[in-house]
Design an enzyme around this catalytic site. Structure first.
Site, mmCIF file in Angstrom:
data_model
loop_
_atom_site.group_PDB
_atom_site.id
_atom_site.type_symbol
_atom_site.label_atom_id
_atom_site.label_comp_id
_atom_site.label_asym_id
_atom_site.label_seq_id
_atom_site.Cartn_x
_atom_site.Cartn_y
_atom_site.Cartn_z
ATOM 1 C CB VAL A 13 -0.956 -0.135 1.184
ATOM 2 C CG1 VAL A 13 -1.579 1.388 1.476
ATOM 3 C CG2 VAL A 13 -1.859 -0.997 1.036
ATOM 4 C CG PHE A 154 -11.361 0.925 -1.609
ATOM 5 C CD1 PHE A 154 -12.165 -0.025 -0.967
ATOM 6 C CD2 PHE A 154 -11.730 2.479 -1.540
ATOM 7 C CE1 PHE A 154 -13.099 0.436 0.136
ATOM 8 C CE2 PHE A 154 -12.439 2.764 -0.391
ATOM 9 C CZ PHE A 154 -13.213 1.779 0.455
ATOM 10 C CG LEU A 155 -4.545 0.518 -3.650
ATOM 11 C CD1 LEU A 155 -2.985 0.746 -3.257
ATOM 12 C CD2 LEU A 155 -4.778 1.400 -4.592
ATOM 13 C CD GLU A 157 -1.596 -8.113 -2.857
ATOM 14 O OE1 GLU A 157 -0.759 -8.949 -3.405
ATOM 15 O OE2 GLU A 157 -1.417 -8.086 -1.575
ATOM 16 C CG PHE A 254 -15.106 -10.583 -5.856
ATOM 17 C CD1 PHE A 254 -14.689 -9.429 -7.006
ATOM 18 C CD2 PHE A 254 -14.253 -10.875 -5.246
ATOM 19 C CE1 PHE A 254 -13.569 -8.980 -7.165
ATOM 20 C CE2 PHE A 254 -12.919 -10.280 -5.106
ATOM 21 C CZ PHE A 254 -12.684 -9.202 -5.988
ATOM 22 C CG LEU A 255 -21.311 -13.887 -7.905
ATOM 23 C CD1 LEU A 255 -22.477 -13.635 -8.389
ATOM 24 C CD2 LEU A 255 -21.828 -14.207 -6.368
ATOM 25 N N GLY A 258 -14.270 -21.890 -6.511
ATOM 26 C CA GLY A 258 -12.901 -22.225 -6.935
ATOM 27 C C GLY A 258 -12.275 -22.571 -5.710
ATOM 28 C CB CYS A 265 -6.822 -7.556 1.725
ATOM 29 S SG CYS A 265 -5.446 -6.888 1.405
ATOM 30 N NE ARG A 332 1.567 -10.468 2.218
ATOM 31 C CZ ARG A 332 1.323 -9.110 2.115
ATOM 32 N NH1 ARG A 332 1.220 -8.631 3.325
ATOM 33 N NH2 ARG A 332 1.298 -8.543 1.012
HETATM 34 C C1 UGA Z 1 -8.918 -7.152 -1.816
HETATM 35 C C2 UGA Z 1 -9.940 -6.170 -2.467
HETATM 36 O O1 UGA Z 1 -10.294 -6.676 -3.600
HETATM 37 C C3 UGA Z 1 -9.471 -4.693 -2.704
HETATM 38 O O2 UGA Z 1 -10.532 -3.886 -2.876
HETATM 39 C C4 UGA Z 1 -8.996 -4.267 -1.360
HETATM 40 O O3 UGA Z 1 -8.331 -2.746 -1.224
HETATM 41 C C5 UGA Z 1 -7.818 -5.123 -0.898
HETATM 42 O O4 UGA Z 1 -8.276 -6.328 -0.937
HETATM 43 C C6 UGA Z 1 -7.170 -4.484 0.336
HETATM 44 O O5 UGA Z 1 -8.244 -4.328 1.580
HETATM 45 O O6 UGA Z 1 -6.279 -4.001 0.616
HETATM 46 P P1 UGA Z 1 -6.698 -8.222 -3.312
HETATM 47 O O7 UGA Z 1 -6.341 -8.817 -1.868
HETATM 48 O O8 UGA Z 1 -5.751 -7.744 -3.668
HETATM 49 O O9 UGA Z 1 -7.978 -7.061 -3.124
HETATM 50 O O10 UGA Z 1 -7.287 -9.379 -4.058
HETATM 51 P P2 UGA Z 1 -8.691 -9.780 -4.628
HETATM 52 O O11 UGA Z 1 -8.574 -9.434 -6.220
HETATM 53 O O12 UGA Z 1 -10.008 -8.985 -4.181
HETATM 54 O O13 UGA Z 1 -8.844 -11.359 -4.600
HETATM 55 C C7 UGA Z 1 -8.991 -11.708 -3.149
HETATM 56 C C8 UGA Z 1 -8.805 -13.335 -3.416
HETATM 57 O O14 UGA Z 1 -10.080 -13.806 -3.818
HETATM 58 C C9 UGA Z 1 -8.178 -14.087 -4.469
HETATM 59 O O15 UGA Z 1 -7.454 -15.018 -3.566
HETATM 60 C C10 UGA Z 1 -8.881 -14.447 -5.515
HETATM 61 O O16 UGA Z 1 -8.530 -15.771 -6.216
HETATM 62 C C11 UGA Z 1 -10.297 -14.840 -4.957
HETATM 63 N N1 UGA Z 1 -11.383 -14.690 -5.768
HETATM 64 C C12 UGA Z 1 -11.802 -13.256 -6.174
HETATM 65 C C13 UGA Z 1 -12.244 -15.737 -5.890
HETATM 66 O O17 UGA Z 1 -11.834 -16.899 -5.448
HETATM 67 N N2 UGA Z 1 -13.421 -15.658 -6.445
HETATM 68 C C14 UGA Z 1 -13.669 -14.518 -7.177
HETATM 69 O O18 UGA Z 1 -14.726 -14.299 -7.839
HETATM 70 C C15 UGA Z 1 -12.870 -13.363 -6.855
#
Ligand code: UGA
Length: 440
Positions: A13, A154-155, A157, A254-255, A258, A265, A332
């Site tokens: 961040v 709201f970043l 990765e 996000f649906l 898997g 986060c 992580r």
């Molecule tokens: C998440 C949020 O999306 C950000 O908005 C937020 O700012 C950030 O946390 C934070 O709090 O700093 P991030 O951890 O980078 O971001 O990852 P995501 O892209 O949200 O994915 C999270 C996990 O969910 C991954 O392991 C991904 O594979 C999984 N995922 C995502 C699913 O299993 N299914 C989905 O449909 C979407």
């Protein structure tokens, strides 16, 4: 107007904040207590993989809008705004450990001169800004020129630079009118470019961040629970998600069922949010259920591996993907690594491949075998598991894949392959929440 910005903590961040604040025209000093990190940043090296970040950091350091130092004291003295982006690791009980936040706030209170706004950006439980406020008053005594604000990030990765440069929303929580004015000025270039600035009180801003992450995690766990039902009903969870997503009130994002969510986060924030609710006297069992379903998502993939392989002992398993999601080297709370751990516990030989996360994975799991590329991992494998949805895995040459494997068995933990195509290519194929293709 150009402002003097200090960012304490140059993790994911913090470093993205440094680069983006400089890119919109502010003078930025990135501070970190870790000397080695600062030296590496001076040499132009990035401490982690994040697409486009190195380019942006180099551009801004080249333009002298961004510098790095280990000297928090002199950096803070001249600052208008100090972002606190230090780590908030979970304690063993799931509560966020806020000692680094407190230390950073107290250091600013000791050294700040003139009007200075301390902005917490690390994800912290609601109420943290109030604690920081008390800590700085204790350190410095009453001083209307020193205020605390909350500006949760709201970043995502892997997309962090784009998210920082073109955010959908910028959330600021503050109290004093001058603090709001400073934040408006700070973000003015982004707001003028179309981002929405949402102003709230401090507690609301802090809580909204938890609310967003927990809700996104809820969507994922809901999709995974649906997958379990679809598997039993002979229905297709991908098609169900499409139908749900066609309703704008639900949304398709996000649906994806898997292996579940990981990263720095969601798992940590869910725990911290649950802990906060309990501490406030409200039981919020839904949060625990989201976590339970996330554990179950890994169990479900493991069950499919057992179903396909029968006994795991001595079997070679190719694990495609180690990072918690594509586009990052972050492992992580990575579901693929949790899966690897459990497969190895049952005596399987796991050989992993990931385009970015191999070094981090090896450090975390020294017994994990590592391959040069996906085909190298698949060589002689009795089973392949698709664990991280890197786009390159969906493009694998299925004929070649089948040719190098000891047996044509694929468990798809991210629904990256088309079941009909897998059947045609002669694989036994176990997707998530969809009808499996059994060996012919
Ligand atoms: C998440 C949020 O999306 C950000 O908005 C937020 O700012 C950030 O946390 C934070 O709090 O700093 P991030 O951890 O980078 O971001 O990852 P995501 O892209 O949200 O994915 C999270 C996990 O969910 C991954 O392991 C991904 O594979 C999984 N995922 C995502 C699913 O299993 N299914 C989905 O449909 C979407």
């Amino acid at each position: 107007m150009k402002m003097k910005v200090v960012v304490i903590g140059t993790g994911h961040v913090g470093l993205v904040t440094c680069a983006s604040m400089a890119a919109i025209g502010h003078d930025v000093v990135g501070v970190d207590a870790d000397r080695e990190k600062i030296e590496a940043l001076h040499a132009g090296a990035m401490p982690f993989h994040e697409p486009s970040l190195a380019e942006l950091v180099h551009e801004q350091t080249g333009a002298r809008r961004l510098v790095f130092t280990g000297d928090a004291e002199s950096a803070t003295r001249a600052a208008d705004v100090v972002f606190i982006c230090v780590g908030t690791p979970p304690k063993s009980n799931g509560e966020a450990n806020l000692i680094f936040v407190e230390e950073a706030a107290r250091a600013v209170a000791r050294h700040a001169e003139g009007r200075t706004l301390i902005v917490e950006k690390s994800t912290v439980p609601a109420g943290t800004a109030a604690r920081m406020h008390r800590a700085i008053r204790l350190e410095r005594g009453p001083d209307p020129e020193l205020e605390v604000a909350s500006n949760p990030e709201f970043l995502r990765e892997g997309l962090a630079v784009a998210d920082a440069m073109e955010p959908e929303r910028i959330l600021v929580g503050a109290e004093a009118p001058w603090a709001f004015e400073m934040l408006r000025e700070l973000y003015d270039p982004l707001v003028r470019a179309g981002s929405r600035l949402i102003e709230t009180d401090i507690a609301t801003a802090e809580l909204a961040k938890h609310a967003c992450n927990a809700f996104l995690a809820l969507k994922i766990s809901y999709a995974n629970a649906l997958a379990r039902v679809c598997e039993r009903a002979g229905a297709d969870v991908v098609a169900v998600a499409e139908v749900m997503g066609a309703d704008p009130r639900i949304g398709r994002a996000f649906l994806d069922a898997g292996l579940g969510f990981g990263g720095s986060c969601f798992p940590k924030d869910l725990q911290a949010f649950g802990h906060l609710a309990t501490a406030l006297g409200y039981d919020f069992p839904l949060l625990r259920e989201i976590e339970r379903l996330n554990v179950e998502a890994v169990d479900a993939v493991l069950d499919k591996v057992r179903e396909g392989l029968w006994n795991l002992h001595g079997k070679r398993i190719a694990l495609l993907g180690l990072a918690f999601k594509p586009g990052t080297d972050d492992i992580r709370s990575s579901p693929p690594l949790e899966l690897a751990r459990r497969l190895m516990e049952e005596g399987a030989r796991v050989v992993g491949y990931d385009p970015q996360a191999m070094a981090n994975a090896k450090e975390e799991l020294p017994d994990l075998g590592l391959a040069q590329d996906a085909y190298d991992a698949l060589e002689g494998a009795h089973c392949a598991i698709l664990a991280t949805d890197w786009p390159e895995f969906a493009d694998l040459d299925l004929g070649r894949m089948r040719g190098v494997m000891a047996a044509p068995l694929v468990v798809d933990g991210r629904n990256q392959f088309d079941p009909a195509v897998m059947a045609e290519a002669g694989f036994a194929y176990y997707p998530t929440g969809r009808t499996p293709v059994h060996p012919r």
